[in-house]
Design a protein around this motif. Structure first.
Motif, short mmCIF file in Angstrom:
data_model
loop_
_atom_site.label_atom_id
_atom_site.label_comp_id
_atom_site.label_asym_id
_atom_site.label_seq_id
_atom_site.Cartn_x
_atom_site.Cartn_y
_atom_site.Cartn_z
N THR A 1 0.83 -1.24 0.02
CA THR A 1 0.18 -0.20 0.24
C THR A 1 0.87 1.14 0.16
N ASP A 2 0.51 2.06 -1.01
CA ASP A 2 1.49 3.45 -1.06
C ASP A 2 0.62 4.61 -1.45
N TRP A 3 -0.09 5.19 -0.33
CA TRP A 3 -1.20 6.06 -0.30
C TRP A 3 -0.32 7.34 -1.13
N LYS A 4 -0.99 7.85 -1.87
CA LYS A 4 -0.73 9.51 -2.43
C LYS A 4 -1.89 10.42 -2.08
N ILE A 5 -1.54 11.31 -1.23
CA ILE A 5 -2.25 12.22 -0.76
C ILE A 5 -2.30 13.32 -1.87
N ILE A 6 -3.25 13.85 -2.22
CA ILE A 6 -3.39 14.94 -3.18
C ILE A 6 -3.83 16.17 -2.39
N ALA A 7 -2.75 17.12 -2.44
CA ALA A 7 -3.01 18.37 -1.61
C ALA A 7 -2.73 19.55 -2.63
N ILE A 8 -3.02 20.81 -1.90
CA ILE A 8 -2.63 22.03 -2.51
C ILE A 8 -1.53 22.96 -1.44
N ASN A 9 -0.72 23.51 -1.92
CA ASN A 9 -0.02 24.60 -1.22
C ASN A 9 -0.80 25.64 -0.71
N THR A 10 -0.96 26.00 0.57
CA THR A 10 -1.76 27.23 1.10
C THR A 10 -1.45 28.36 0.39
N ASP A 11 -0.20 28.63 -0.12
CA ASP A 11 0.05 29.86 -0.65
C ASP A 11 -0.34 29.97 -2.23
N ASP A 12 -1.09 28.83 -2.69
CA ASP A 12 -1.20 28.81 -4.11
C ASP A 12 -2.46 29.82 -4.14
N PRO A 13 -2.70 30.67 -5.36
CA PRO A 13 -3.86 31.16 -5.58
C PRO A 13 -4.97 30.40 -5.63
N ASP A 14 -4.98 29.38 -6.03
CA ASP A 14 -6.12 28.55 -6.09
C ASP A 14 -6.66 27.90 -4.87
N ALA A 15 -5.87 27.96 -3.78
CA ALA A 15 -6.09 27.05 -2.52
C ALA A 15 -7.41 27.38 -1.95
N SER A 16 -7.76 28.69 -2.14
CA SER A 16 -9.22 28.86 -1.23
C SER A 16 -10.29 28.47 -2.01
N THR A 17 -10.13 28.10 -3.35
CA THR A 17 -11.43 27.60 -4.13
C THR A 17 -11.22 26.03 -4.49
N LEU A 18 -10.16 25.45 -3.89
CA LEU A 18 -10.18 24.11 -4.11
C LEU A 18 -10.20 23.30 -2.78
N ASN A 19 -11.48 22.58 -2.45
CA ASN A 19 -11.45 22.32 -0.78
C ASN A 19 -11.82 20.96 -0.88
N SER A 20 -11.83 20.27 -2.16
CA SER A 20 -12.32 18.85 -2.41
C SER A 20 -11.75 18.03 -3.45
N ILE A 21 -11.95 16.73 -3.71
CA ILE A 21 -11.12 16.23 -4.75
C ILE A 21 -12.05 16.27 -6.00
N GLU A 22 -13.55 16.68 -5.66
CA GLU A 22 -14.27 16.96 -6.76
C GLU A 22 -14.15 18.40 -7.46
N ASP A 23 -13.60 19.32 -6.46
CA ASP A 23 -13.44 20.54 -7.03
C ASP A 23 -12.12 20.44 -7.87
N VAL A 24 -11.29 19.76 -7.62
CA VAL A 24 -10.11 19.30 -8.41
C VAL A 24 -10.52 18.90 -9.88
N ARG A 25 -11.49 17.99 -9.70
CA ARG A 25 -12.02 17.26 -11.06
C ARG A 25 -12.61 18.46 -11.92
N VAL A 26 -13.53 19.46 -11.20
CA VAL A 26 -14.19 20.22 -11.95
C VAL A 26 -13.38 21.49 -12.45
N LYS A 27 -12.54 22.07 -11.65
CA LYS A 27 -11.76 23.29 -12.16
C LYS A 27 -10.46 22.98 -12.68
N ARG A 28 -10.26 21.69 -12.66
CA ARG A 28 -8.75 21.43 -13.31
C ARG A 28 -9.09 20.25 -14.09
N PRO A 29 -9.89 20.13 -15.21
CA PRO A 29 -10.20 18.92 -15.86
C PRO A 29 -8.84 18.35 -16.34
#
Length: 339
Positions: A206-234
């Motif tokens: 088992t080799d878990w891969k956490i998907i995360a975003i740097n809190t300094d990133d301009p998109d950090a405030s709008t990406l709050n879930s894996i679904e947000d990534v799917r929709v906003k970063r197709p």
């Protein structure tokens, strides 16, 4: 050992904060080639970059050598005294923030990793069959497609079979893919917000891969879930699955497999994965479980029997080869593979 930070260097450290990461790194290392400032930590280079003896050691801002595996807090807002948090965790819009140790910057190929089996766990380049390991470029990607690293104070226990994946842990800290737009540098410690997790099965582990975003990133405030990534970063999540599926094929290995049929699990699931791995780490550094070849030497973890003195930690770094001139990167690292 090369020159360490002195008061006269403060202006250079301030300059770093204003520059893009790759430019600031070049500026700073041109003046202080073996010492770099990263958040609240310094990194000290030893050996020759692009060689098997190259190491990046960590130290606090007051010069105390530490392990990035054991001494850097998992939770970004924890202020610790003897390994025990002294302040309540700070949240950003009700989000728990984590420290991430960057091992591999985006678009690079050298497989840099925390050396879990060495004293003080410096970052080094992985070696296979006597050769430095570089990740192949599988078209259309160049190297790693995110900043790749690890969550400190976590451990995927190889003695434990995960109830969801039916596989044991891979004996490493939990891996993180920072999908932010900034290109970080090896040894940088950043704060990330967790969005979800992918369950890679790597050679039966088992080799878990956490998907995360740097809190300094301009998109950090709008990406709050894996679904947000799917929709906003197709395409980004699909590309990540394909990258992990195929990246070992140029080395003659089969495709990697995934639990959950390659589907991402949500943030809550990811937080449970992290919590569990943190508990395994606690047992590890308290000698409550078998550590095998893992080196648990640390400078600050409470009553850990592996805690060492500052003098012992300094001796580890002094015993490493002096920083030297970089060796060339093999030309074949730029080859593209079409699979």
């Amino acid at each position: 050992m090369r020159l360490l930070l002195r008061p006269a260097a403060c202006c250079r450290a301030a300059f770093l904060a204003l520059q893009p990461p790759h430019k600031s790194l070049l500026f700073f290392t041109a003046v202080f080639p073996s010492v770099r400032k990263m958040a609240h930590f310094l990194t000290e280079e030893r050996g020759r970059p692009n060689s098997p003896d190259y190491r990046i050691y960590f130290k606090t801002s007051d010069g105390k050598h530490v392990s990035p595996f054991h001494d850097i807090p998992l939770y970004a807002a924890d202020e610790q005294e003897n390994g025990v948090p002294t302040k309540k965790r700070k949240s950003d819009d009700s989000e728990i923030l984590f420290n991430m140790v960057v091992e591999v910057p985006r678009w690079t190929n050298a497989k840099m990793e925390i050396a879990t089996k060495e004293a003080l766990n410096p970052i080094k380049q992985d070696v296979k069959k006597g050769r430095l390991r570089y990740v192949a470029n599988v078209f259309p990607h160049k190297g790693y497609i995110w900043n790749y690293g690890a969550l400190p104070q976590t451990w995927e226990d190889p003695n434990h079979t995960d109830k969801d994946t039916n596989c044991c842990g891979d004996n490493d800290p939990v891996d993180v893919c920072d999908i932010g737009s900034k290109v970080c540098s090896t040894g940088q410690v950043i704060q990330v917000k967790v969005l979800g997790v992918l369950a890679l099965i790597d050679e039966g582990e088992t080799d878990w891969k956490i998907i995360a975003i740097n809190t300094d990133d301009p998109d950090a405030s709008t990406l709050n879930s894996i679904e947000d990534v799917r929709v906003k970063r197709p395409g980004q999540l699909d590309a990540t699955v394909e990258w992990f599926r195929k990246y070992k094929i140029p080395d003659g290995k089969p495709e990697n497999q995934f639990a959950f049929k390659g589907q991402y699990k949500d943030k809550d699931f990811a937080l449970e994965v992290i919590k569990t791995a943190h508990n395994y780490w606690k047992a590890l550094v308290q000698k409550q479980t078998k550590c095998g070849d893992i080196v648990c030497q640390n400078s600050s973890v409470g009553e850990s029997p592996f805690r060492c003195s500052d003098a012992d930690a300094d001796a580890v770094v002094r015993g490493a080869p002096e920083y030297g001139e970089s060796l060339p990167i093999p030309s074949e690292v730029d080859k593209w593979y079409f699979l």
